[in-house]
Write a protein that holds these residues in place. Sequence first.
Motif, PDB file in Angstrom:
ATOM      1  N   VAL A 161       4.149 119.050 100.958  1.00  0.00           N
ATOM      2  CA  VAL A 161       4.947 119.808  99.993  1.00  0.00           C
ATOM      3  C   VAL A 161       5.109 118.931  98.752  1.00  0.00           C
ATOM      4  O   VAL A 161       5.612 117.805  98.842  1.00  0.00           O
ATOM      5  N   ASP A 162       4.667 119.430  97.609  1.00  0.00           N
ATOM      6  CA  ASP A 162       4.792 118.689  96.358  1.00  0.00           C
ATOM      7  C   ASP A 162       6.279 118.602  96.005  1.00  0.00           C
ATOM      8  O   ASP A 162       6.945 119.629  95.865  1.00  0.00           O
ATOM      9  N   THR A 165       7.027 120.501  92.505  1.00  0.00           N
ATOM     10  CA  THR A 165       6.803 121.944  92.353  1.00  0.00           C
ATOM     11  C   THR A 165       7.134 122.759  93.591  1.00  0.00           C
ATOM     12  O   THR A 165       7.291 123.970  93.516  1.00  0.00           O
ATOM     13  N   LYS A 167       5.037 123.283  95.865  1.00  0.00           N
ATOM     14  CA  LYS A 167       3.778 123.887  96.314  1.00  0.00           C
ATOM     15  C   LYS A 167       3.329 123.250  97.619  1.00  0.00           C
ATOM     16  O   LYS A 167       3.342 122.042  97.780  1.00  0.00           O
ATOM     17  N   ARG A 168       2.896 124.112  98.544  1.00  0.00           N
ATOM     18  CA  ARG A 168       2.452 123.658  99.866  1.00  0.00           C
ATOM     19  C   ARG A 168       0.934 123.529  99.877  1.00  0.00           C
ATOM     20  O   ARG A 168       0.218 124.381  99.354  1.00  0.00           O
ATOM     21  N   SER A 169       0.454 122.443 100.493  1.00  0.00           N
ATOM     22  CA  SER A 169      -0.984 122.236 100.666  1.00  0.00           C
ATOM     23  C   SER A 169      -1.199 121.606 102.036  1.00  0.00           C
ATOM     24  O   SER A 169      -0.242 121.289 102.747  1.00  0.00           O
ATOM     25  N   GLU A 183       5.176 113.445 100.039  1.00  0.00           N
ATOM     26  CA  GLU A 183       4.567 114.771 100.173  1.00  0.00           C
ATOM     27  C   GLU A 183       4.463 115.254 101.622  1.00  0.00           C
ATOM     28  O   GLU A 183       4.298 116.437 101.864  1.00  0.00           O
TER      29      GLU A 183
END
Length: 199
Positions: A161-162, A165, A167-169, A183
């Motif tokens: 998880v950033d 932001t 944002k999940r990756s 992260e």
Amino acid sequence: IVSGETVLLAGGGLGNAVLFSIGHAFRAAGSKVLYFAGYKKMIDRYKVADIEEAADVVVWCSDEGPGFKPHRAQDRAFVGNIVQAMRAYAAGELGEQLIPFAACDRIIAIGSDRMMAAVAAARHSVLAPYLKPKHTAIGSINSPMQCMMKEICAQCLQPHVDPATGKRSYVFSCFNQDQPLDEVDFPGLGARLRQNSVQ
């Protein structure tokens, strides 16, 4: 492995089996190494000479009293967990700092998922006043692995998880175990590690 840095190694239990070779490489490259070697029980410690050779300063941590007795004048010992030891060292409670905690450019943590999560969180709380704001922090993520063929079965898939932001990756840990501590989704890692507990 880079030269000219001050590197903090944080090893929990078996994580120390990996970290002392990393410490050797950093020192050979011309970096200084401050090594926090943590163990639950005093009997768990091994390869003491290798760990000493891998670090300019070792802080021996044990959850179990009475704690370790350092062999070298520059080394320290602490009874308690590794985050408590870092805070005590950073605050000057363990005596003179041959390597100042505030000089650390890089943190590498290897241990259980809970230990790495604790180090990750402490960097933004109890350790924050003592750390460089722009230091690098990574952990060697111990996701469950199965196929050992690099990015085939996705058993080792690790969510990130950033922090900026949200944002999940996803990362295949078998391909890249060394991941940014800020992260890593540690609750996700904990859930994955428990999935085979019935077996």
